[in-house]
Motif scaffolding. Sequence first.
Motif, PDB file in Angstrom:
ATOM      1  N   LEU A  64     -40.569  13.331  -6.544  1.00 25.75           N
ATOM      2  CA  LEU A  64     -39.998  13.559  -7.708  1.00 25.75           C
ATOM      3  C   LEU A  64     -39.614  14.924  -7.714  1.00 25.75           C
ATOM      4  O   LEU A  64     -40.042  16.006  -7.027  1.00 25.75           O
ATOM      5  CB  LEU A  64     -40.848  13.479  -8.987  1.00 25.75           C
ATOM      6  CG  LEU A  64     -41.372  11.896  -9.327  1.00 25.75           C
ATOM      7  CD1 LEU A  64     -42.673  11.859 -10.247  1.00 25.75           C
ATOM      8  CD2 LEU A  64     -40.119  11.200  -9.856  1.00 25.75           C
ATOM      9  N   VAL A  65     -38.542  15.608  -8.450  1.00 27.99           N
ATOM     10  CA  VAL A  65     -38.091  16.801  -8.724  1.00 27.99           C
ATOM     11  C   VAL A  65     -38.100  17.241 -10.031  1.00 27.99           C
ATOM     12  O   VAL A  65     -37.062  16.674 -10.626  1.00 27.99           O
ATOM     13  CB  VAL A  65     -36.652  17.251  -7.934  1.00 27.99           C
ATOM     14  CG1 VAL A  65     -36.351  18.519  -7.633  1.00 27.99           C
ATOM     15  CG2 VAL A  65     -36.989  16.668  -6.466  1.00 27.99           C
ATOM     16  N   HIS A  66     -38.971  18.117 -10.474  1.00 29.64           N
ATOM     17  CA  HIS A  66     -38.543  18.688 -11.840  1.00 29.64           C
ATOM     18  C   HIS A  66     -37.628  19.965 -11.618  1.00 29.64           C
ATOM     19  O   HIS A  66     -37.595  20.832 -10.814  1.00 29.64           O
ATOM     20  CB  HIS A  66     -40.064  19.435 -12.139  1.00 29.64           C
ATOM     21  CG  HIS A  66     -39.932  19.961 -13.159  1.00 29.64           C
ATOM     22  ND1 HIS A  66     -39.527  21.573 -13.517  1.00 29.64           N
ATOM     23  CD2 HIS A  66     -40.187  19.573 -14.569  1.00 29.64           C
ATOM     24  CE1 HIS A  66     -39.612  21.755 -14.891  1.00 29.64           C
ATOM     25  NE2 HIS A  66     -39.781  20.785 -15.568  1.00 29.64           N
ATOM     26  N   ARG A  67     -36.759  19.897 -12.693  1.00 31.37           N
ATOM     27  CA  ARG A  67     -35.459  20.801 -13.046  1.00 31.37           C
ATOM     28  C   ARG A  67     -36.192  22.032 -13.381  1.00 31.37           C
ATOM     29  O   ARG A  67     -36.684  22.502 -14.430  1.00 31.37           O
ATOM     30  CB  ARG A  67     -34.443  20.146 -13.711  1.00 31.37           C
ATOM     31  CG  ARG A  67     -33.673  19.331 -12.994  1.00 31.37           C
ATOM     32  CD  ARG A  67     -32.674  18.539 -13.817  1.00 31.37           C
ATOM     33  NE  ARG A  67     -33.509  17.532 -14.587  1.00 31.37           N
ATOM     34  CZ  ARG A  67     -32.968  16.636 -15.351  1.00 31.37           C
ATOM     35  NH1 ARG A  67     -31.763  16.510 -15.151  1.00 31.37           N
ATOM     36  NH2 ARG A  67     -33.519  15.702 -16.073  1.00 31.37           N
ATOM     37  N   GLY A  68     -36.011  23.064 -12.371  1.00 25.27           N
ATOM     38  CA  GLY A  68     -36.704  24.413 -12.830  1.00 25.27           C
ATOM     39  C   GLY A  68     -37.863  24.682 -12.241  1.00 25.27           C
ATOM     40  O   GLY A  68     -38.543  23.881 -12.121  1.00 25.27           O
TER      41      GLY A  68
ATOM     42  N   ASN B  12     -35.455  27.122  -2.194  1.00 21.52           N
ATOM     43  CA  ASN B  12     -34.975  26.549  -3.679  1.00 21.52           C
ATOM     44  C   ASN B  12     -35.656  25.408  -4.378  1.00 21.52           C
ATOM     45  O   ASN B  12     -35.596  25.091  -5.230  1.00 21.52           O
ATOM     46  CB  ASN B  12     -33.652  25.968  -3.457  1.00 21.52           C
ATOM     47  CG  ASN B  12     -32.616  27.045  -3.151  1.00 21.52           C
ATOM     48  OD1 ASN B  12     -32.701  28.209  -3.380  1.00 21.52           O
ATOM     49  ND2 ASN B  12     -31.702  26.788  -2.006  1.00 21.52           N
ATOM     50  N   VAL B  13     -36.798  25.005  -3.205  1.00 22.65           N
ATOM     51  CA  VAL B  13     -37.752  23.966  -3.701  1.00 22.65           C
ATOM     52  C   VAL B  13     -39.199  24.568  -3.355  1.00 22.65           C
ATOM     53  O   VAL B  13     -39.379  24.925  -2.433  1.00 22.65           O
ATOM     54  CB  VAL B  13     -37.523  22.465  -2.993  1.00 22.65           C
ATOM     55  CG1 VAL B  13     -38.593  21.714  -3.292  1.00 22.65           C
ATOM     56  CG2 VAL B  13     -36.296  22.022  -3.723  1.00 22.65           C
ATOM     57  N   ARG B  14     -39.812  24.240  -4.242  1.00 21.77           N
ATOM     58  CA  ARG B  14     -41.376  24.264  -3.985  1.00 21.77           C
ATOM     59  C   ARG B  14     -42.432  23.171  -4.700  1.00 21.77           C
ATOM     60  O   ARG B  14     -41.865  22.296  -5.187  1.00 21.77           O
ATOM     61  CB  ARG B  14     -41.940  25.792  -4.542  1.00 21.77           C
ATOM     62  CG  ARG B  14     -42.017  25.924  -6.094  1.00 21.77           C
ATOM     63  CD  ARG B  14     -42.121  27.269  -6.461  1.00 21.77           C
ATOM     64  NE  ARG B  14     -42.055  27.322  -7.855  1.00 21.77           N
ATOM     65  CZ  ARG B  14     -42.337  28.648  -8.480  1.00 21.77           C
ATOM     66  NH1 ARG B  14     -41.939  29.599  -7.691  1.00 21.77           N
ATOM     67  NH2 ARG B  14     -42.443  28.623  -9.823  1.00 21.77           N
TER      68      ARG B  14
ATOM     69  N   ALA C 128     -44.782  15.628  -6.300  1.00 18.14           N
ATOM     70  CA  ALA C 128     -43.937  16.151  -7.446  1.00 18.14           C
ATOM     71  C   ALA C 128     -43.545  17.663  -6.608  1.00 18.14           C
ATOM     72  O   ALA C 128     -44.352  18.318  -6.261  1.00 18.14           O
ATOM     73  CB  ALA C 128     -44.347  16.241  -8.468  1.00 18.14           C
ATOM     74  N   PHE C 129     -42.089  18.056  -6.923  1.00 19.29           N
ATOM     75  CA  PHE C 129     -41.785  19.317  -6.621  1.00 19.29           C
ATOM     76  C   PHE C 129     -41.149  19.791  -7.711  1.00 19.29           C
ATOM     77  O   PHE C 129     -40.500  19.493  -8.806  1.00 19.29           O
ATOM     78  CB  PHE C 129     -40.676  19.345  -5.209  1.00 19.29           C
ATOM     79  CG  PHE C 129     -41.352  18.629  -4.137  1.00 19.29           C
ATOM     80  CD1 PHE C 129     -41.675  19.509  -3.182  1.00 19.29           C
ATOM     81  CD2 PHE C 129     -41.373  17.467  -4.107  1.00 19.29           C
ATOM     82  CE1 PHE C 129     -42.234  19.162  -2.145  1.00 19.29           C
ATOM     83  CE2 PHE C 129     -41.974  16.771  -2.806  1.00 19.29           C
ATOM     84  CZ  PHE C 129     -42.553  17.896  -1.603  1.00 19.29           C
TER      85      PHE C 129
ATOM     86  N   GLN D 214     -34.887  14.633   3.806  1.00 24.46           N
ATOM     87  CA  GLN D 214     -34.212  15.471   4.543  1.00 24.46           C
ATOM     88  C   GLN D 214     -33.486  16.698   3.649  1.00 24.46           C
ATOM     89  O   GLN D 214     -33.801  17.987   4.130  1.00 24.46           O
ATOM     90  CB  GLN D 214     -33.176  14.965   5.607  1.00 24.46           C
ATOM     91  CG  GLN D 214     -32.662  15.987   6.706  1.00 24.46           C
ATOM     92  CD  GLN D 214     -34.134  16.669   7.219  1.00 24.46           C
ATOM     93  OE1 GLN D 214     -34.730  16.072   7.968  1.00 24.46           O
ATOM     94  NE2 GLN D 214     -33.924  17.798   7.328  1.00 24.46           N
ATOM     95  N   PHE D 215     -32.709  16.454   2.787  1.00 20.56           N
ATOM     96  CA  PHE D 215     -32.123  17.611   1.639  1.00 20.56           C
ATOM     97  C   PHE D 215     -33.357  18.120   1.090  1.00 20.56           C
ATOM     98  O   PHE D 215     -33.114  19.556   1.087  1.00 20.56           O
ATOM     99  CB  PHE D 215     -31.117  16.694   0.791  1.00 20.56           C
ATOM    100  CG  PHE D 215     -30.616  17.813   0.021  1.00 20.56           C
ATOM    101  CD1 PHE D 215     -29.705  18.621   0.492  1.00 20.56           C
ATOM    102  CD2 PHE D 215     -30.901  17.777  -1.468  1.00 20.56           C
ATOM    103  CE1 PHE D 215     -28.969  19.674  -0.371  1.00 20.56           C
ATOM    104  CE2 PHE D 215     -30.235  18.725  -2.102  1.00 20.56           C
ATOM    105  CZ  PHE D 215     -29.194  19.590  -1.729  1.00 20.56           C
ATOM    106  N   LEU D 216     -34.373  17.756   0.657  1.00 26.46           N
ATOM    107  CA  LEU D 216     -35.424  18.249  -0.007  1.00 26.46           C
ATOM    108  C   LEU D 216     -35.870  19.296   0.760  1.00 26.46           C
ATOM    109  O   LEU D 216     -36.117  20.391   0.479  1.00 26.46           O
ATOM    110  CB  LEU D 216     -36.573  17.249  -0.584  1.00 26.46           C
ATOM    111  CG  LEU D 216     -37.641  17.874  -1.248  1.00 26.46           C
ATOM    112  CD1 LEU D 216     -37.397  18.001  -2.648  1.00 26.46           C
ATOM    113  CD2 LEU D 216     -38.817  16.972  -1.087  1.00 26.46           C
TER     114      LEU D 216
END
Length: 433
Positions: free
Chosen positions: A389-393, A300-302, A277-278, A290-292
Amino acid sequence: MGLEAMIWSHYGKAVLLLLVIVVILQAYHMSKLMKYHDRKKAEFNAVDNFHEEKKSDKKVEKNLRAAHSIKQNNLLKYIEKLENPHVMDSSGTYMIIPDILSTVTEESNETLSICTQTTANNLHYLKDVTETWHGPVSVTVFTHSYDAVFALYSVVYMHNCLEKVQTMVRFHIAFPISNPPVNLKTITNMEMHCDNFESFTYGNKNNYENEIPYPHNVLRNIAVTYSITPYILIIDIDMIPSKDLNAHFSQFSNRKQSSVTKEDKNMEEKLVYVVPAFESKSSSRVYDKQFLINEWDLQNVRSFYQNVCWKCQKVTDYDRWRGLPSLPFFDVGYVLEWEDPWEPFYIARKQNLPLYDGRFKQYGFNRISQICELHIAGYQFAVLNNAFLVHRGFKEPGKFHSKKDEENDKNRELFRLFKEELKERYPSLNRQC
């Protein structure tokens, strides 16, 4: 020149003149005819456009009548379900209305479902989830007393106004027996217009900011129980799955089933597939690996909970996951043993999966208690190479609700009791958490 020649000469000129006049008249006539046809064509197009506009108006009118019809014909049925529930949770604390308006069939060829839970004010996140996810979703909506009017309105709105939600999502409603819905019939006076999605919510109130404790685990268990696929992925509603996750996992599962041995099958029953999860501050809603990674490099992602509880996710080993060989399909990247306080998101077989303990409410230890039981029960954790998974914010320590620490301390005491109970439940297994 003779007389006869002179007559024929004058006659020839007259004939020639007449021919010229006829040609001119014909050209004039043709010009008039063309203008007339152009004018009639324009008139016809105007009439046709008028009728098309009328058809469009009738279509809008039909949609409004359909919304009105939904309100009048079905809302009373939904209200009756809420007012006369027949299913109670195992603790006897909550009433459940499963599949309150779902059109999703019980028979499904899908492999994997998303299971999630929320209050009505966060249901709008389903729009983004279903833009990326193309499989079944089982969602439990928690409500109570006067809030139930908005909850029912929200569920009906999402179902009728968003096609993907209508075809993919099963809605279940749960409420405390001590705080049942009231004034439900007022919803029949509310207009429903599908073009006002942006103003759909009445504020993004946190699930925890309520006088009634939010029962995460009860709601998760309901979503799992009423899901319709052999595998489940339990997430928070404000998370986005990676692109085509369900299709890739289905192919992965089919590939494994085609070559499985009896020993593999036994191991499979005690294996969950970790989905890293990110958190993202990007406005993007569709991510492949790749975009992640590109967004990761741009900061912009962690990793999930990086600034809130880095220990809770560090066992995932994000650097190792990032460095896995690039493959066009899902596979197990590596297998991990659980360590405290790791609380990964995962895909698992629904059958025989330990459910969540419904005593954990509000903030703290609600997910890790079930992860702990998986470990005690002998499960292993296999990290998938391309799923995430990507959490918004970005989650920050100061952005939680005011009673977070108080709730966390209370649930910590419950967690200690829970771990003692696990020793009695699994006496033959030499594991602890």
